[in-house]
Enzyme design. Structure first.
Site, PDB file in Angstrom:
ATOM      1  CG  ASP A 109      -5.219   8.814  -2.333  1.00 50.37           C
ATOM      2  OD1 ASP A 109      -4.748   9.877  -1.900  1.00 50.37           O
ATOM      3  OD2 ASP A 109      -6.272   8.758  -3.005  1.00 50.37           O
ATOM      4  NE  ARG A 160      -4.257  13.427   1.598  1.00 47.45           N
ATOM      5  CZ  ARG A 160      -4.541  12.773   0.460  1.00 47.45           C
ATOM      6  NH1 ARG A 160      -4.780  11.474   0.457  1.00 47.45           N
ATOM      7  NH2 ARG A 160      -4.560  13.422  -0.686  1.00 47.45           N
TER       8      ARG A 160
HETATM    9  C1  LIG Z   1      -8.216  14.906   2.227  1.00 50.23           C
HETATM   10  C2  LIG Z   1      -8.412  13.512   2.719  1.00 50.23           C
HETATM   11  C3  LIG Z   1      -7.685  12.488   2.133  1.00 50.23           C
HETATM   12  C4  LIG Z   1      -7.834  11.172   2.602  1.00 50.23           C
HETATM   13  N1  LIG Z   1      -7.030  10.183   2.083  1.00 50.23           N
HETATM   14  C5  LIG Z   1      -7.120   8.941   2.593  1.00 50.23           C
HETATM   15  C6  LIG Z   1      -6.231   7.900   2.174  1.00 50.23           C
HETATM   16  O1  LIG Z   1      -5.355   8.085   1.329  1.00 50.23           O
HETATM   17  N2  LIG Z   1      -6.378   6.679   2.734  1.00 50.23           N
HETATM   18  C7  LIG Z   1      -7.334   6.410   3.696  1.00 50.23           C
HETATM   19  O2  LIG Z   1      -7.402   5.289   4.193  1.00 50.23           O
HETATM   20  N3  LIG Z   1      -8.186   7.371   4.089  1.00 50.23           N
HETATM   21  C8  LIG Z   1      -8.121   8.617   3.575  1.00 50.23           C
HETATM   22  N4  LIG Z   1      -8.977   9.584   4.016  1.00 50.23           N
HETATM   23  C9  LIG Z   1     -10.167   9.205   4.828  1.00 50.23           C
HETATM   24  C10 LIG Z   1      -9.857   9.199   6.308  1.00 50.23           C
HETATM   25  O3  LIG Z   1      -8.964   8.162   6.602  1.00 50.23           O
HETATM   26  C11 LIG Z   1     -11.148   9.017   7.133  1.00 50.23           C
HETATM   27  O4  LIG Z   1     -11.748   7.802   6.786  1.00 50.23           O
HETATM   28  C12 LIG Z   1     -12.178  10.097   6.944  1.00 50.23           C
HETATM   29  O5  LIG Z   1     -11.585  11.360   6.775  1.00 50.23           O
HETATM   30  C13 LIG Z   1     -13.115  10.147   8.181  1.00 50.23           C
HETATM   31  O6  LIG Z   1     -12.430  10.523   9.347  1.00 50.23           O
HETATM   32  P1  LIG Z   1     -12.516  12.007   9.937  1.00 50.23           P
HETATM   33  O7  LIG Z   1     -11.372  12.202  10.836  1.00 50.23           O
HETATM   34  O8  LIG Z   1     -12.575  12.961   8.808  1.00 50.23           O
HETATM   35  O9  LIG Z   1     -13.877  12.123  10.702  1.00 50.23           O
HETATM   36  P2  LIG Z   1     -14.898  11.010  11.240  1.00 50.23           P
HETATM   37  O10 LIG Z   1     -14.150  10.009  12.042  1.00 50.23           O
HETATM   38  O11 LIG Z   1     -15.736  10.518  10.098  1.00 50.23           O
HETATM   39  O12 LIG Z   1     -15.805  11.881  12.171  1.00 50.23           O
HETATM   40  C14 LIG Z   1     -15.367  12.301  13.466  1.00 50.23           C
HETATM   41  C15 LIG Z   1     -16.167  13.501  13.898  1.00 50.23           C
HETATM   42  O13 LIG Z   1     -15.875  14.601  13.022  1.00 50.23           O
HETATM   43  C16 LIG Z   1     -17.020  15.392  12.846  1.00 50.23           C
HETATM   44  N5  LIG Z   1     -17.414  15.345  11.430  1.00 50.23           N
HETATM   45  C17 LIG Z   1     -17.055  14.436  10.509  1.00 50.23           C
HETATM   46  N6  LIG Z   1     -17.614  14.707   9.309  1.00 50.23           N
HETATM   47  C18 LIG Z   1     -18.348  15.825   9.488  1.00 50.23           C
HETATM   48  C19 LIG Z   1     -19.155  16.612   8.646  1.00 50.23           C
HETATM   49  N7  LIG Z   1     -19.336  16.289   7.366  1.00 50.23           N
HETATM   50  N8  LIG Z   1     -19.766  17.687   9.171  1.00 50.23           N
HETATM   51  C20 LIG Z   1     -19.602  18.013  10.466  1.00 50.23           C
HETATM   52  N9  LIG Z   1     -18.846  17.306  11.324  1.00 50.23           N
HETATM   53  C21 LIG Z   1     -18.223  16.229  10.847  1.00 50.23           C
HETATM   54  C22 LIG Z   1     -18.087  14.791  13.719  1.00 50.23           C
HETATM   55  O14 LIG Z   1     -18.009  15.397  14.985  1.00 50.23           O
HETATM   56  C23 LIG Z   1     -17.664  13.343  13.821  1.00 50.23           C
HETATM   57  O15 LIG Z   1     -18.177  12.688  14.935  1.00 50.23           O
HETATM   58  C24 LIG Z   1      -8.797  10.898   3.616  1.00 50.23           C
HETATM   59  C25 LIG Z   1      -9.512  11.935   4.202  1.00 50.23           C
HETATM   60  C26 LIG Z   1      -9.325  13.227   3.785  1.00 50.23           C
HETATM   61  C27 LIG Z   1     -10.085  14.318   4.460  1.00 50.23           C
END
Ligand SMILES: Cc1cc2nc3c(=O)[nH]c(=O)nc-3n(C[C@H](O)[C@H](O)[C@H](O)COP(=O)(O)OP(=O)(O)OC[C@H]3O[C@@H](n4cnc5c(N)ncnc54)[C@H](O)[C@@H]3O)c2cc1C
Length: 283
Positions: A109, A160
């Site tokens: 990560d 990733r």
């Molecule tokens: C598998 C995985 C591994 C990760 N690993 C890391 C890592 O190693 N290091 C790190 O810094 N970060 C990691 N992250 C976190 C990532 O960096 C983001 O902070 C987190 O995923 C939020 O960004 P987002 O793009 O998912 O959506 P967001 O920016 O939270 O949301 C954007 C839009 O997506 C839609 N949305 C979001 N959540 C939902 C929901 N639950 N239901 C419906 N619509 C929704 C909405 O329209 C929202 O406005 C990881 C995320 C994932 C999924």
């Protein structure tokens, strides 16, 4: 004050591996792969770091024995990065020996920006030795990420791509969602065009739709990349991906050290606070 685990249950699968197994099996039955994350970060002493490596190693064995479709995700600060870089590397290599023996996979990560360069340096050494058994994460919000993506994609690394979860200053990272999404699309293009199996980690429909459209227009087969989401957020969407023939993987955190992870989930989206409260009310 220590919060009871019931608060975290929405985002954290269990406090022990045993508690988490049935959830992994349920995902696997739906065609969804898993990456398990034993929660914790920033270990400050060698005794704890050594123990953590033993637990990770045992976890790879347990996953193998239980025949689960699951890999693991780890954090280098749990393996001693704050103590000594060479020591952390030895610990990682010990774990990767086991991953290689079992033909498994360990994803490193990406943590806060203080660790980015060291994480990439250690990953590159690990990748030259363990190749398909180790992967890394790139955060689209960091200003430095274009250079990192280009370099790592050039090496053929398993990457990733996510937006980035840690609070960073504007000197280090993009702050505005429109800019972060644009960076995500730019880097996703590089990964989809140049690497064999990129992982798109987002819950963002705008980006998901873009990935679907870009891959379809450019004849990139659905089986050549993977969507990843976090446990507890969009299970129906994950199931839909699997039904539509996309690869889907859910990141399943477990363990007793859940508070920092739980806090990041609450901070990044106000709806998540509501999810937690509604779970509590339903109980
Ligand atoms: C598998 C995985 C591994 C990760 N690993 C890391 C890592 O190693 N290091 C790190 O810094 N970060 C990691 N992250 C976190 C990532 O960096 C983001 O902070 C987190 O995923 C939020 O960004 P987002 O793009 O998912 O959506 P967001 O920016 O939270 O949301 C954007 C839009 O997506 C839609 N949305 C979001 N959540 C939902 C929901 N639950 N239901 C419906 N619509 C929704 C909405 O329209 C929202 O406005 C990881 C995320 C994932 C999924």
């Amino acid at each position: 004050m220590k919060l009871p685990f019931a608060f975290a249950r929405r985002f954290v699968a269990g406090e022990t591996f045993q508690e988490t197994i049935p959830k992994i099996i349920t995902f696997n039955k739906k065609g969804i792969r898993v990456t398990l994350d034993l929660l914790g970060e920033n270990v400050k002493d060698k005794t704890t770091a050594d123990k953590t490596v033993d637990v990770y190693t045992g976890l790879l064995e347990d996953i193998h024995t239980a025949n689960l479709t699951s890999t693991i995700s780890i954090k280098l600060t749990m393996m001693g990065l704050d103590i000594d870089e060479d020591y952390c590397k030895e610990n990682l290599f010990r774990l990767l020996d086991k991953a290689k023996e079992l033909d498994s996979f360990v994803r490193i990560d990406m943590e806060g920006s203080d660790y980015t360069q060291r994480t990439i340096d250690i990953f590159k050494e690990a990748f030259s030795e363990y190749e398909k058994h180790v992967g890394i994460v790139i955060q689209a919000y960091l200003h430095r990420s274009r250079k990192d993506i280009e370099e790592l994609a050039g090496l053929g690394a398993d990457i990733r791509l996510c937006k980035g979860a840690y609070k960073e200053s504007k000197r280090i990272a993009l702050q505005n969602m429109t800019d972060i999404r644009e960076a995500f699309r730019d880097y996703a293009k590089i990964l989809l065009d140049q690497t064999t199996f990129p992982r798109m980690a987002t819950h963002d429909d705008e980006l998901i739709e873009w990935v679907k459209q870009y891959t379809s227009e450019n004849n990139i087969p659905k089986k050549q990349f993977e969507f990843q989401m976090l446990y507890g957020l969009r299970e129906e969407t994950m199931e839909q991906f699997a039904r539509q023939g996309y690869n889907a993987r859910v990141y399943v955190p477990y363990g007793t050290m859940w508070f920092p992870y739980f806090k990041r989930r609450l901070m990044e989206r106000k709806e998540n606070i509501w999810f937690v409260l509604s779970t509590m009310v339903k109980k």
